[in-house]
Structure formats: C-alpha cells, structure tokens
Design an enzyme around this catalytic site. Structure first.
Site, PDB file in Angstrom:
ATOM      1  N   ASP A  89       0.728  -1.090  -0.105  1.00 49.49           N
ATOM      2  CA  ASP A  89       0.010   0.116  -0.014  1.00 49.49           C
ATOM      3  C   ASP A  89       0.624   1.309  -0.140  1.00 49.49           C
ATOM      4  OD1 ASP A  89      -1.852  -1.985   0.341  1.00 49.49           O
ATOM      5  OD2 ASP A  89      -2.817  -1.055   2.212  1.00 49.49           O
TER       6      ASP A  89
ATOM      7  N   ASP B  15      -2.754   5.544  -3.132  1.00 48.85           N
ATOM      8  CA  ASP B  15      -1.900   4.468  -2.215  1.00 48.85           C
ATOM      9  C   ASP B  15      -1.021   3.762  -3.299  1.00 48.85           C
ATOM     10  OD1 ASP B  15      -3.239   5.358   0.031  1.00 48.85           O
ATOM     11  OD2 ASP B  15      -4.431   3.521   0.343  1.00 48.85           O
TER      12      ASP B  15
ATOM     13  N   HIS C 113      -7.460  -0.347  -3.814  1.00 48.70           N
ATOM     14  CA  HIS C 113      -6.351  -1.183  -4.327  1.00 48.70           C
ATOM     15  C   HIS C 113      -6.874  -2.160  -5.200  1.00 48.70           C
ATOM     16  CE1 HIS C 113      -4.942  -0.229   0.154  1.00 48.70           C
ATOM     17  NE2 HIS C 113      -4.914   0.721  -0.639  1.00 48.70           N
TER      18      HIS C 113
ATOM     19  N   ASP D 285      -5.562  -4.842  -6.415  1.00 51.16           N
ATOM     20  CA  ASP D 285      -5.101  -6.179  -6.405  1.00 51.16           C
ATOM     21  C   ASP D 285      -5.894  -7.343  -6.094  1.00 51.16           C
ATOM     22  OD1 ASP D 285      -4.460  -5.262  -3.961  1.00 51.16           O
ATOM     23  OD2 ASP D 285      -2.388  -5.663  -3.823  1.00 51.16           O
TER      24      ASP D 285
ATOM     25  N   ARG E 292     -16.426  -7.397 -10.746  1.00 44.39           N
ATOM     26  CA  ARG E 292     -15.700  -5.909 -11.059  1.00 44.39           C
ATOM     27  C   ARG E 292     -15.143  -5.877 -12.442  1.00 44.39           C
ATOM     28  NH1 ARG E 292     -12.234  -5.882  -5.316  1.00 44.39           N
ATOM     29  NH2 ARG E 292     -14.037  -6.256  -3.858  1.00 44.39           N
TER      30      ARG E 292
ATOM     31  N   SER F  97     -11.151  -6.073   4.395  1.00 45.43           N
ATOM     32  CA  SER F  97     -11.035  -6.467   2.891  1.00 45.43           C
ATOM     33  C   SER F  97     -12.190  -7.459   2.636  1.00 45.43           C
ATOM     34  CB  SER F  97      -9.515  -6.970   2.707  1.00 45.43           C
ATOM     35  OG  SER F  97      -8.696  -6.099   2.988  1.00 45.43           O
ATOM     36  N   SER F  98     -12.376  -7.554   1.197  1.00 45.34           N
ATOM     37  CA  SER F  98     -13.372  -8.536   0.907  1.00 45.34           C
ATOM     38  C   SER F  98     -13.151  -9.790   0.814  1.00 45.34           C
ATOM     39  CB  SER F  98     -13.795  -7.992  -0.632  1.00 45.34           C
ATOM     40  OG  SER F  98     -13.064  -8.285  -1.648  1.00 45.34           O
TER      41      SER F  98
ATOM     42  N   CYS G 150      -0.752  -7.998  -1.300  1.00 38.41           N
ATOM     43  CA  CYS G 150      -0.646  -6.702  -0.192  1.00 38.41           C
ATOM     44  C   CYS G 150       0.507  -6.927   0.644  1.00 38.41           C
ATOM     45  CB  CYS G 150      -1.820  -6.667   0.371  1.00 38.41           C
ATOM     46  SG  CYS G 150      -3.484  -6.715  -0.377  1.00 38.41           S
TER      47      CYS G 150
HETATM   48  N1  ABU Z   1      -6.123  -4.109  -0.061  1.00 39.83           N
HETATM   49  C1  ABU Z   1      -6.943  -5.056  -0.969  1.00 39.83           C
HETATM   50  C2  ABU Z   1      -8.487  -5.037  -0.675  1.00 39.83           C
HETATM   51  C3  ABU Z   1      -9.413  -4.881  -1.864  1.00 39.83           C
HETATM   52  C4  ABU Z   1     -10.615  -5.619  -1.374  1.00 39.83           C
HETATM   53  O1  ABU Z   1     -11.360  -5.577  -0.256  1.00 39.83           O
HETATM   54  O2  ABU Z   1     -11.396  -6.306  -2.219  1.00 39.83           O
END
Ligand code: ABU
Length: 376
Positions: free
Chosen positions: A111, A199, A248, A250, A267, A301-302, A354
């Site tokens: 990040d 970031d 982010h 990634d 997405r 995060s997801s 990350c």
């Molecule tokens: N740092 C990546 C988080 C992305 C997400 O929550 O999908």
C-alpha cells in the site's frame, strides 16, 4: 546463516522472477479511529463498524506466525526477504492540518511503497492514520539507497488531508450497497481533487504500461501526478463498476504473466478499457470464486483476497492455502502453486500481494502493449 547480498532495486512488472521482497509485520497494528476515508471503506455489515483501538494480541500473534512462515517459504526458494520496523502505532498523529487518535500498522507494504524499475516511491497515502507509515520502511530504503548507486528513492508530495480533501457528507449519500454501487460506477468517490492522492497498491505494473485504479484511495490528481512523474511510461486510469468499496487494484485486476490477467468477475473491466488488452493479444480471465463466504473477523477487505496472489515467476504463484478454487484455476492455467496459509493475516490489511513489496525482479522494461488506444 543468511547470506548478505548487495541490494539492487529493479522491478518492472508483477511476474518476472522475484529475488528480493519486503514482507509486512503485524506488531502493534491498530483498528483505525474514524476518519472520512476509513469510514467509507469499512463495509456496512462489518464487525469493525464503530470499533477502534489495538487489535487483540492473540490475532496479532497468529498473523505474525503466518507472515513469518510466508517469509520463510520465500527464503527457502532463494528469495531475499526484508521486514519493516514497526512504530508505536497507538500514538496519536498531529500535523498542522489534522489530528487522528492513532496510526494503522505496517502489514501491507504494497500500500505504501511502489517499486517501478530502479525507483522506490513512497506513496502520498490517503488515510490520515497512514500518513507516517512510510517511516517503517525508511531504514530499508536508506540501506537500499546506500547499497545501490542506481537506486532512485522518491517520495510523492505529502498530502495535507484537511477536510477539503474529502467530500463533505459523502457517507450520508451511501446508505445502502446499491447507493454505493451507483456512486462508484459513476466514479464518484470520497476524495476531492484538491491535492494528488494515491496508495501504492492502486498500481498494477506491466512494463511500459501501468494501470492505476481510480477509487477511494487514488484520485485523478494523484494519477496525473504519477503520469508526470513517469514521463517515459504510460499511466492508464481504470475503475471497475461492481465494487462498493474500491480500494487497491489487487483484488480486482491481477496481471499474471505476459498476455494473461485475472479480473474479478463482479468488478468487470469496462468495455472501453478492454480494447487495449484485446488488440495486444492479452487474455482477461474471470477469477475463480473465493473459497469463503465471509472474510475473517475484524477484516475490512473483501472475500476477493482469494485472487490477491503473489507471482514468483511466470510459472509459479503463491496462493492462500485454503483458496482451493483459485489454486485449481491457476493450476489449469499452467502455474505451479505454492500454497501459503495466510487467512489469519487477512484482517491486517490483505493477502499475499498486499503483504509484500518488490525490491528486485529480474528483467527489464518491456513494451507489452505496442498498440495503444487513443485517450486511454
Ligand atoms: N487491499 C485490497 C483490498 C481489496 C478488497 O477488499 O477487495
């Protein structure tokens, strides 16, 4: 005994053979106090809502076990691993422009520091609690700078992060997920354009071309700053409708090797952006479904951390050990899989990509997109 090798900073993409990397540390990591950009990222139904303060020590210990194990896996494969030096993240932060009750941590190095060729750049960051996080990496960057006479050590302009950097009342407009999806699809994010913000984890590096996600943690002013900072490279801004909390790139758009990238199936790459990849013969594969229905406790995060993989070379990839669908898909795509247990580290800011920042990958700056699309 570990062999001390002189540093060379060099990394142009996400897939060339990795030889030297920074892996984060979970010590002292905090759940950050409320501030405009953080509040927008914490999911509506998250168990983190309304909480802040030190993370429970047993979760820190478990995350560190997995981070240390990941570092050891990399070392055993001949990759040099360095670690940042944590600060006392429980201390309040005060600048002439803002105050916040605590810092964040130093788990996701990706990040904070972006490596582009022989340059390591400290990102502006966009959360107040992360303003001083670059200090955790300074001992390493100072060392690399001394050891590698060609290393370029850069810092993007530190943002002021006054209230003017955030849209007033943004959160009151996003009561439901549907509201959020409408706003993010319309590229209406929490940050304003008063100063450049980004970031480092918004960058996906592909040689001469770098994709930067425009979302909650990078604004067009920040992307423009990067464009002017790297005049010999092509910086493309993308955003991905379908992500209610876009921070982010990634877990959304993951280059794997020349000609192949993973895209989060909810997405999607916009049709107007897809063309660049199509005309240059790149395949965009929809990533496999995550193995888990929910993220672990106290994780912002997801579940799509499943696709947050670390490519070690164009044939080898580290994937979280329980993410069996992602492993199977990448195996079918021709990769050797290195399974890495890492779910205990997820709450600290992310998964395997990350948790790392490249210092050295073999290879040089190649042009993987000789055909360009005007205006993109
Ligand atoms: N740092 C990546 C988080 C992305 C997400 O929550 O999908």
């Amino acid at each position: 005994m570990t062999e001390e090798r002189k540093t060379i900073v060099n990394s142009w993409n996400e897939w060339d053979p990795l030889k030297h990397v920074i892996v984060g540390v979970a010590d002292g990591c905090m759940i950050p106090p409320p501030e405009p950009a953080v509040e927008c990222k914490v999911p509506i139904d998250s168990d983190m809502k309304g909480k802040w303060g030190p993370r429970p020590q047993d979760t820190v210990d478990k995350a560190n076990i997995q981070l240390d194990n990941f570092a050891e896996i990399l070392r055993k494969r001949g990759i040099r691993v360095d670690r940042p030096i944590p600060l006392d993240f429980s201390q309040a932060v005060k600048t002439p422009d803002f105050e916040t009750e605590s810092m964040f941590g130093c788990m996701p190095p990706r990040d904070v520091i972006a490596t582009v060729g022989n340059e390591m750049i400290e990102a502006t960051m966009s959360y107040r609690c992360r303003w001083f996080e670059y200090l955790c990496y300074r001992p390493l960057l100072e060392k690399y700078f001394k050891e590698d006479p060609n290393m370029r050590w850069e810092a993007a302009p530190k943002p002021r992060l006054t209230d003017r950097s955030y849209k007033e009342g943004y959160l009151s407009r996003v009561m439901t997920i549907e509201d959020r999806l409408k706003l993010t699809a319309a590229r209406d994010f929490v940050t304003t354009e008063v100063e450049p913000l980004f970031d480092a984890a918004e960058l996906a590096r592909m040689g001469k071309d770098i994709i930067v996600q425009h979302g909650f943690t990078a604004n067009p002013a920040g992307i423009d700053w990067l464009r002017r900072h790297f005049p010999d490279l092509r910086i493309h801004a993308m955003n991905f409708p379908g992500d209610p909390y876009p921070i982010h790139i990634d877990c959304t758009f993951v280059p794997l090797r020349p000609g192949l990238l993973l895209n989060n199936p909810i997405r999607n790459v916009r049709p107007e952006h897809r063309k660049l990849f199509e005309i240059n013969g790149w395949e965009i594969v929809k990533s496999a479904q995550p193995a888990h229905k929910n993220p672990p406790p106290l994780c912002y995060s997801s579940v799509w951390l499943s696709m947050n993989v670390l490519v070690l070379d164009p044939k080898t990839v580290c994937v979280e050990a329980s993410e069996v669908h992602q492993q199977e898909q990448l195996h079918k795509l021709g990769f050797e899989i290195v399974p890495v247990p890492f779910r205990d580290a997820y709450p600290f800011g992310g998964a395997l990509h990350c948790a790392t920042t490249d210092v050295y990958r073999e290879g040089s700056c190649e042009d993987y997109f000789p055909k360009q699309v005007e205006g993109f």
